[in-house]
Design an enzyme around this catalytic site. Sequence first.
Site, PDB file in Angstrom:
ATOM      1  N   GLY A   1       0.636  -1.186  -0.104  1.00  0.00           N
ATOM      2  CA  GLY A   1       0.050  -0.069  -0.325  1.00  0.00           C
ATOM      3  C   GLY A   1       0.798   1.139  -0.084  1.00  0.00           C
ATOM      4  O   GLY A   1       0.556   2.145  -0.982  1.00  0.00           O
ATOM      5  N   PHE A   2       1.530   1.452   0.885  1.00  0.00           N
ATOM      6  CA  PHE A   2       2.802   2.522   1.227  1.00  0.00           C
ATOM      7  C   PHE A   2       2.039   3.954   1.012  1.00  0.00           C
ATOM      8  O   PHE A   2       2.527   4.845   0.910  1.00  0.00           O
ATOM      9  CB  PHE A   2       3.675   2.475  -0.019  1.00  0.00           C
ATOM     10  CG  PHE A   2       4.080   1.153  -0.018  1.00  0.00           C
ATOM     11  CD1 PHE A   2       5.064   0.664   0.756  1.00  0.00           C
ATOM     12  CD2 PHE A   2       4.022   0.172  -1.334  1.00  0.00           C
ATOM     13  CE1 PHE A   2       5.536  -0.679   0.799  1.00  0.00           C
ATOM     14  CE2 PHE A   2       4.409  -0.912  -1.678  1.00  0.00           C
ATOM     15  CZ  PHE A   2       5.477  -1.371  -0.630  1.00  0.00           C
TER      16      PHE A   2
ATOM     17  N   GLY B   1       8.447   0.603   9.823  1.00  0.00           N
ATOM     18  CA  GLY B   1       7.887   0.661   8.188  1.00  0.00           C
ATOM     19  C   GLY B   1       8.467   1.479   7.430  1.00  0.00           C
ATOM     20  O   GLY B   1       8.965   1.542   6.252  1.00  0.00           O
ATOM     21  N   GLU B   2       8.729   2.950   8.108  1.00  0.00           N
ATOM     22  CA  GLU B   2       8.988   4.105   7.249  1.00  0.00           C
ATOM     23  C   GLU B   2      10.444   4.747   7.584  1.00  0.00           C
ATOM     24  O   GLU B   2      10.820   5.423   6.632  1.00  0.00           O
ATOM     25  CB  GLU B   2       7.861   5.280   7.482  1.00  0.00           C
ATOM     26  CG  GLU B   2       6.768   4.686   6.639  1.00  0.00           C
ATOM     27  CD  GLU B   2       5.503   5.377   7.120  1.00  0.00           C
ATOM     28  OE1 GLU B   2       5.075   6.295   6.215  1.00  0.00           O
ATOM     29  OE2 GLU B   2       4.945   5.432   8.027  1.00  0.00           O
TER      30      GLU B   2
END
Length: 742
Positions: free
Chosen positions: A235-236, A700-701
């Site tokens: 998705g990001f 995640g980021e």
Amino acid sequence: MIGQALNRVDGPLKVTGRATYAYEHWEGGQPLYGFIVGATIGKGRITRIDTESAERAPGVHMVMTHLNAPAQGARDESIPMEIWRAQPVLTSPDIHHYGEPVALVVAATFEEARAATDLVDVEYAGGRGRFDFAAHEDEVYAPKVVNAGLPTDTAVGDFDAGFGSAAVRVDQHYTTPYEFSMPMEPNACLVEPRGEDLVVYVSCQIVDAARASIAATLQMDPARIHIVTPFVGGGFGSKLGIHSETILAALAARASRQPVKVALTRQQIFQLVGMRPTSSQRVRLGAGRDGRLVAIAHEVTMHTNPDLEYAEQTAATTRSLYAAPHRFTSHRLTPLDLPRGADVRAPGEQPGLLAVESAMDELADALGMDPVELRIRNEPTVDPERDVPYSNRHLVDCLREGARRFGWERRPATPASVREGRWLVGYGMAVAIRGHYQGPTTVRVRLETDGSAVVQTDMTDLGTGTYTILTQVAADGLGLPPDRVRIELGRSELPSSWGSGGSWGAANSSTAVHRACASLREKLLVAACGDARSPLHGLDPADAVFADGSVRIDGASEALSEIVARNHPGGVEAEGETRFMGDDPNYAAYSIHTYGAHFAEVGVDSDTAEIRLRRMLGVFSVGRVLNAKTARSQLIGGMIWGVGAALEEEAIVDPRSGAFVNRDLAQYLVPVHADIPEVDAVVLDGYDDKANVLGAKGVGEVGICGAGAAVANAVFNATGVRVRDFPVTLEKVLPGLPPMDA
């Protein structure tokens, strides 16, 4: 169990093709297929639309346009977040950007629907569109707030005076392009009508947002909308909210009373899903000869859609990063007739750090100082703008450990001074910072009479490992082996969460599971210790140990299955929650972030300016790690994306029409295997007790944050050429390359 490198529990389903994604659902017969017709102008109005030929085409069931689309709810601006609002489509003849849906063709097969779109005849009256960011950059305004509700501007001290008095100054502009998330799975859905209800199989990151948005658009009771999304193929940020394909499929399914599938093509994604805004950033750094910053300013101008404002928090990155008594940050928006800006992985931090960390490298060069040492000298003791302590900051540890592992002492002190044959070799580094967020999440954990556990939440798994980490947390909390835990995700009937996004999903859902298990343990101990039939009767529950599917107290033990079967023959369950960060005093009292340090080595061909990444290392501080294997995978994925942002990714707008001209993966370049050699990610041991009871924060980021700047700085170190207009491509480097005999 928590922290171990457990293999993905959903791995066998995925490698055998048994994990069902949105477009693959439906076993009850043949659905209809929809295909979107997009506008071929970037601004104007439909003057005539003729669908008769398309309606007569083989297999076509309907063609929906603004002339026959059902009435829809309007966006409610009082709802704080856009992704929870209505998303109406085909509501008027007005065209706001190139590719905007003007019709949906629904047919018996995908091929028939797509073929019939060529028969929809549309005439337009073109308007004067604004498509060129540089040409309209001075037509700016200040938004009320920026993304995540952060302040638009901040100021501490007297920046102008501080900067004016600085012994060494950097004052540079940096530009970043439009960028797209481009997950492997395109945006797609299947909508199945069941009486008055709709079952929506959709690829989305936040189930509650999807349900609320569809309900508001279709003006339905949310209880009649059932979201199903057990697996999401990436998705990001592009699937935080639902898009036109989902609304159109829902409208068509209600109208036809048949299931309808709609998927966007890769080309359509470039026009219909939203992208990271292009930006122009001015960074000013003022320092003493010792390298200590006295003034720092970060001013950002970016594009926005005039009707759907989006202000990426690009300058907010700078507010907590380095110490300096005089500070200023600002955000300004330039309205353009392009698709709305949207969250793309690490919104704000990724483009902001490209600029700020490039500027810090320029300052190090101007001072003749090692870039690692410069950053250590500017390490703050408290958050320099909020004046609160950091919850758990080990950025200097990341810098020192990364420099040691990478062999930073071998860095060429003088740019363009090291050659290996025709290759110029350079080292670069940059730091990473990413805000840690917390949102309301509820999880239900149920213990069955056979001693197995079921974990239920509408949380989603984007391929990041949600099934696995929740298995680990529940197994740890109940003393069960992992194969005795089953995870159920991605359905709107399950307890609600903030889903996946913003690096908050893992910590939110794991904390809620942890709390549910604690409540469940308490219920079991009350039942067992108060039951004369139990070996644990009368013993002190404070001494209980849950392990191997049993409870032990002072040498006595009983299987969980026996306690449940005797006292809770229908099973026993409990819920755990996390609350919104604004209601958690820790988020007001502390500055809570994740951190990292990136190191990169590149080679640049001295004849062609071809840039090749040779190796890359990231060292991170993210609190407690929930799964060592999935965390490392997430960080490496982010680092690779950072390489793409530095060297490849750039969507080009046709200034005549507002169309993205390189709207496919043949021309919109992203890293492939041949581009990426040795990449490693190391996570320092940690535990942030201010973030949550597990001490865990998102990973995640933070991997993408600063990664691109490390690569760009390595290119400068290799060549002496500083590129400030990203991405760093060979035509920007080639003119400044030193001659072979230099």
